[in-house]
Design a protein around this motif. Sequence first.
Motif, PDB file in Angstrom:
ATOM      1  N   LYS A  13       0.831  -1.210   0.000  1.00 29.23           N
ATOM      2  CA  LYS A  13       0.000   0.000   0.000  1.00 29.23           C
ATOM      3  C   LYS A  13       0.861   1.254   0.000  1.00 29.23           C
ATOM      4  O   LYS A  13       0.539   2.230  -0.674  1.00 29.23           O
ATOM      5  N   ASP A  14       1.942   1.232   0.770  1.00 30.82           N
ATOM      6  CA  ASP A  14       2.868   2.369   0.774  1.00 30.82           C
ATOM      7  C   ASP A  14       3.414   2.629  -0.624  1.00 30.82           C
ATOM      8  O   ASP A  14       3.438   3.771  -1.088  1.00 30.82           O
ATOM      9  N   GLU A  15       3.855   1.554  -1.295  1.00 26.59           N
ATOM     10  CA  GLU A  15       4.408   1.700  -2.646  1.00 26.59           C
ATOM     11  C   GLU A  15       3.382   2.258  -3.621  1.00 26.59           C
ATOM     12  O   GLU A  15       3.704   3.063  -4.479  1.00 26.59           O
ATOM     13  N   ARG A  16       2.138   1.837  -3.484  1.00 24.50           N
ATOM     14  CA  ARG A  16       1.083   2.249  -4.415  1.00 24.50           C
ATOM     15  C   ARG A  16       0.562   3.664  -4.167  1.00 24.50           C
ATOM     16  O   ARG A  16       0.240   4.371  -5.112  1.00 24.50           O
ATOM     17  N   HIS A  17       0.452   4.067  -2.898  1.00 25.11           N
ATOM     18  CA  HIS A  17      -0.295   5.294  -2.604  1.00 25.11           C
ATOM     19  C   HIS A  17       0.489   6.413  -1.921  1.00 25.11           C
ATOM     20  O   HIS A  17       0.068   7.562  -1.974  1.00 25.11           O
ATOM     21  N   HIS A  18       1.582   6.091  -1.264  1.00 25.90           N
ATOM     22  CA  HIS A  18       2.275   7.084  -0.434  1.00 25.90           C
ATOM     23  C   HIS A  18       2.689   8.324  -1.228  1.00 25.90           C
ATOM     24  O   HIS A  18       2.426   9.457  -0.807  1.00 25.90           O
TER      25      HIS A  18
END
Length: 100
Positions: free
Chosen positions: A14-19
């Motif tokens: 999720k970090d990779e996708r949205h941060h």
Amino acid sequence: SHPGAASDTGKMEKDERHHLNVSSTGRFFYPLVVETLGLWTTSSLEVLKIVARRASFKHNVSISQSVCHFHQQLSTRLWCSNAKIILARCVLDGTASPLR
């Protein structure tokens, strides 16, 4: 593998996708990740406790009551959502008929 490995992986994904997208707007991104059987990442629990504390002031209840109630509500909703997903998969592959 260790307890929480799936939630740790989910958090990283999720970090990779949205941060980057969220932080570019000047906001903070806190991925809330829970494993199928209810194990939360440490960072997810911290965010949930902040939300529950704010709710405790709004509804004039103790912080511990608010945290407990908040977790109960989330758990119930997650279990219901998981059940719907499982049922939908069963219906699509023909192993069960839809409940009505």
